[in-house]
Design an enzyme around this catalytic site. Structure first.
Site, PDB file in Angstrom:
ATOM      1  N   HIS A 119     -19.372   5.823  20.148  1.00  0.00           N
ATOM      2  CA  HIS A 119     -18.435   4.746  19.833  1.00  0.00           C
ATOM      3  C   HIS A 119     -18.264   4.759  18.307  1.00  0.00           C
ATOM      4  O   HIS A 119     -18.628   3.816  17.615  1.00  0.00           O
ATOM      5  CB  HIS A 119     -18.952   3.412  20.362  1.00  0.00           C
ATOM      6  CG  HIS A 119     -17.891   2.361  20.549  1.00  0.00           C
ATOM      7  ND1 HIS A 119     -17.676   1.713  21.742  1.00  0.00           N
ATOM      8  CD2 HIS A 119     -16.986   1.835  19.692  1.00  0.00           C
ATOM      9  CE1 HIS A 119     -16.701   0.824  21.605  1.00  0.00           C
ATOM     10  NE2 HIS A 119     -16.261   0.881  20.369  1.00  0.00           N
ATOM     11  N   GLU A 164     -12.500   5.616  23.336  1.00  0.00           N
ATOM     12  CA  GLU A 164     -11.223   5.667  22.625  1.00  0.00           C
ATOM     13  C   GLU A 164     -11.119   6.816  21.629  1.00  0.00           C
ATOM     14  O   GLU A 164     -11.005   6.586  20.410  1.00  0.00           O
ATOM     15  CB  GLU A 164     -10.960   4.330  21.908  1.00  0.00           C
ATOM     16  CG  GLU A 164     -10.948   3.131  22.837  1.00  0.00           C
ATOM     17  CD  GLU A 164     -10.447   1.858  22.172  1.00  0.00           C
ATOM     18  OE1 GLU A 164     -10.264   1.854  20.947  1.00  0.00           O
ATOM     19  OE2 GLU A 164     -10.209   0.870  22.899  1.00  0.00           O
ATOM     20  N   ASN A 292      -9.365   0.825  28.475  1.00  0.00           N
ATOM     21  CA  ASN A 292      -9.385  -0.321  27.560  1.00  0.00           C
ATOM     22  C   ASN A 292      -7.954  -0.778  27.354  1.00  0.00           C
ATOM     23  O   ASN A 292      -7.071   0.043  27.077  1.00  0.00           O
ATOM     24  CB  ASN A 292      -9.961   0.063  26.197  1.00  0.00           C
ATOM     25  CG  ASN A 292     -11.460   0.333  26.245  1.00  0.00           C
ATOM     26  OD1 ASN A 292     -12.091   0.221  27.295  1.00  0.00           O
ATOM     27  ND2 ASN A 292     -12.021   0.706  25.115  1.00  0.00           N
ATOM     28  N   TYR A 294      -5.518  -4.012  25.517  1.00  0.00           N
ATOM     29  CA  TYR A 294      -5.381  -5.267  24.753  1.00  0.00           C
ATOM     30  C   TYR A 294      -3.941  -5.755  24.653  1.00  0.00           C
ATOM     31  O   TYR A 294      -3.675  -6.945  24.759  1.00  0.00           O
ATOM     32  CB  TYR A 294      -5.958  -5.098  23.340  1.00  0.00           C
ATOM     33  CG  TYR A 294      -7.463  -4.930  23.339  1.00  0.00           C
ATOM     34  CD1 TYR A 294      -8.291  -6.050  23.342  1.00  0.00           C
ATOM     35  CD2 TYR A 294      -8.048  -3.679  23.379  1.00  0.00           C
ATOM     36  CE1 TYR A 294      -9.679  -5.917  23.374  1.00  0.00           C
ATOM     37  CE2 TYR A 294      -9.438  -3.537  23.407  1.00  0.00           C
ATOM     38  CZ  TYR A 294     -10.245  -4.665  23.407  1.00  0.00           C
ATOM     39  OH  TYR A 294     -11.605  -4.537  23.449  1.00  0.00           O
ATOM     40  N   GLU A 369     -12.887  -2.352  28.632  1.00  0.00           N
ATOM     41  CA  GLU A 369     -12.698  -3.349  27.568  1.00  0.00           C
ATOM     42  C   GLU A 369     -11.401  -4.097  27.805  1.00  0.00           C
ATOM     43  O   GLU A 369     -10.372  -3.494  28.113  1.00  0.00           O
ATOM     44  CB  GLU A 369     -12.591  -2.721  26.168  1.00  0.00           C
ATOM     45  CG  GLU A 369     -13.875  -2.348  25.524  1.00  0.00           C
ATOM     46  CD  GLU A 369     -13.684  -1.754  24.127  1.00  0.00           C
ATOM     47  OE1 GLU A 369     -12.786  -2.199  23.380  1.00  0.00           O
ATOM     48  OE2 GLU A 369     -14.441  -0.831  23.796  1.00  0.00           O
TER      49      GLU A 369
HETATM   50  C1  FCB Z   1     -11.415  -1.391  20.663  1.00  0.00           C
HETATM   51  C2  FCB Z   1     -12.791  -0.889  20.307  1.00  0.00           C
HETATM   52  C3  FCB Z   1     -13.844  -1.953  20.232  1.00  0.00           C
HETATM   53  C4  FCB Z   1     -13.312  -3.228  19.616  1.00  0.00           C
HETATM   54  C5  FCB Z   1     -12.017  -3.640  20.279  1.00  0.00           C
HETATM   55  C6  FCB Z   1     -11.443  -4.922  19.769  1.00  0.00           C
HETATM   56  O1  FCB Z   1     -10.460  -0.519  20.153  1.00  0.00           O
HETATM   57  O2  FCB Z   1     -13.213   0.081  21.243  1.00  0.00           O
HETATM   58  O3  FCB Z   1     -14.938  -1.434  19.517  1.00  0.00           O
HETATM   59  O4  FCB Z   1     -13.192  -3.091  18.268  1.00  0.00           O
HETATM   60  O5  FCB Z   1     -11.072  -2.629  20.150  1.00  0.00           O
END
Ligand code: FCB
Length: 463
Positions: A119, A164, A292, A294, A369
């Site tokens: 990571h 990522e 992941n 967001y 995530e």
């Molecule tokens: C992702 C990362 C994680 C964190 C989130 C908000 O890109 O994997 O470590 O920073 O964003």
């Protein structure tokens, strides 16, 4: 609102450099994030991960929080420079023992360990030797993987090779907003390949040394929307999809880089760093693909002349992570936004999962995530009423339920993050935790979202 089956895995996620601290203890060597965060101007307020959430010393009580939350699984990362300082040669028994105790502590509490090998904390010595831009780093990663898999074996339920790789390659080597802070487009594409190669090599190590463990990788796949349905705007989407998504999905799941990616990036590199046999080696079968998510991305074609918006969702710097995307403009998204300035778009999450289901129908998925930073306020009675975070989580977990209802094989969900932590270039200013960390005292306090998530994890019922 929705019911999840008993078998659905509820978890939370963290990463070593973001929580551990103890940067100079237990024989840990320096990583690119130590160097980067200690370089003036690189992180907000000059914050570093030296102390972070002090998890290295508080891991046992942190495990108690995980158990009290009623979680099935915990996703953490192993710091390469803690277990193999310098990135080659002998392993550091103190570092290995830390993760061994952490894994045993999880198992003792009935929580599945999900370990990410990388990571983002590359040993600094390996960066000095060229970093992810050189092939040797992938070979070093294979040896590191062999050492930790040998030590922890199938006590780790799921081994995740990378978190990522998009960020490591493009933010680390193209825009330079992440460590090591380089702005070299050709190096970024070489890094894409060497990260993919390292994934394949390490994946095969897991298969060999821990056959009972599950194997996965975590990708931050992008949902890219066109500003219009014009052919030019659709081509902008195709370009970014190749760089962001198919540069990883292609070799990992199909055993080949997409032809359009190689053509689009020909002005930057000839990809001669891809050797015969590499692509097949990268395509090690995965038990689960980690996703992941967001926010979403909006693009249109750019004529090369008009002033271009720099809203690529990864701001902070004038350099763009988007190598060879000179014909694309990233547009600001409509709100609302989180404290990161990221737009909130749950339907795009469903769309992403359904796309993966359509393109890779036999590939089980795991949300590794998802979560949100907001400016939390501690009330006079000490409670943290983070309604916006609860709303974000509810709507995104609802989006997962919707994708499942339409057939996507999503097996679990890990909230980012278990607790507030070092948010990379944004330091301690952005809080993603469902548990608040007071950085002066290191006291942990459950936010309302933690109580909400506990109910969800224990009942499977999304309210
Ligand atoms: C992702 C990362 C994680 C964190 C989130 C908000 O890109 O994997 O470590 O920073 O964003």
């Amino acid at each position: 609102m929705s019911e999840f089956p008993e078998s659905f895995v509820w978890g939370s996620a963290t990463a070593a450099y973001q929580i551990e601290g103890a940067a100079n203890e237990g024989g840990r060597g320096p990583s690119i994030w130590d160097t980067f965060s200690h370089t003036p101007g690189r992180t907000l307020n000059g914050d570093t991960g030296d102390v972070a959430a002090d998890h290295y010393h508080r891991w046992e009580s942190d495990l108690s929080h995980i158990a009290s939350l009623g979680l099935d699984a915990y996703r953490f990362s192993i710091a390469w420079p803690r277990v193999q300082p310098g990135g080659s040669g002998a392993f550091n028994p103190v570092g290995v023992d830390f993760y061994s105790r952490l894994v045993d502590g999880l198992l003792a509490r009935g929580v599945r360990p999900v370990a990410t090998m990388y990571h983002w904390d590359l040993p600094q010595e390996l960066e000095d030797a060229g970093g992810w831009a050189v092939r040797d780093t992938a070979l070093r990663f294979r040896d590191y993987a062999a050492g930790i898999v040998e030590a922890l074996g199938d006590r780790v339920h799921t081994w995740t090779t990378f978190n990522e790789p998009w960020c490591s390659a493009y933010l680390g080597y193209a825009s330079g907003v992440h460590a090591p802070g380089r702005t070299e487009p050709a190096a970024a594409l070489a890094a894409v390949h060497h990260l993919n190669l390292a994934h394949g090599l390490a994946g095969r190590v897991v298969r060999e040394l821990a056959p009972a463990s599950q194997l996965s990788v975590t990708l931050n796949l992008h949902v890219i929307r066109p500003a219009s349905s014009s052919a030019a705007d659709l081509d902008a989407v195709r370009r970014i999809d190749a760089l962001a998504n198919r540069a990883f999905l292609g070799p990992m799941l199909d055993g080949a880089y997409p032809a359009d990616l190689l053509a689009d990036t020909a002005p930057v590199t000839d990809w001669s760093f891809v050797h015969d046999g590499d692509e097949k080696l990268i395509a090690v079968p995965l038990d689960v693909l980690g996703v992941n998510y967001y926010s979403s991305t909006l693009v249109r074609a750019w004529d090369g002349v008009s002033p271009r918006s720099s809203a690529d969702g990864h701001g902070q710097s004038s350099a763009s992570p988007w190598v060879a995307a000179d014909t694309v403009e990233f547009l600001p998204q409509p709100g609302p936004y989180t404290a990161m300035g990221w737009n909130i778009d749950p339907p795009a999450f469903t769309e992403l999962l359904l796309r993966l289901h359509r393109e890779y129908p036999n590939q089980p998925l795991m949300i590794t995530e998802n979560g949100a930073a907001f400016d939390d306020v501690v009330g006079p009675d000490g409670t943290i009423a983070d309604d916006r975070r609860i709303d974000y989580l509810r709507r995104h977990i609802g989006a997962v339920a919707e994708a499942r209802a339409q057939g996507a094989d999503v097996r679990g969900y890990f909230v980012w993050s278990l607790m507030d932590n070092f948010e990379w270039g944004y330091g301690y200013d952005r809080r993603f935790g469902i548990i608040r960390v007071d950085y002066d005292t290191q006291v942990r306090t459950w936010k309302q979202s933690a109580h909400w998530y506990q109910r969800l994890a224990t009942t499977g019922h999304l309210e």
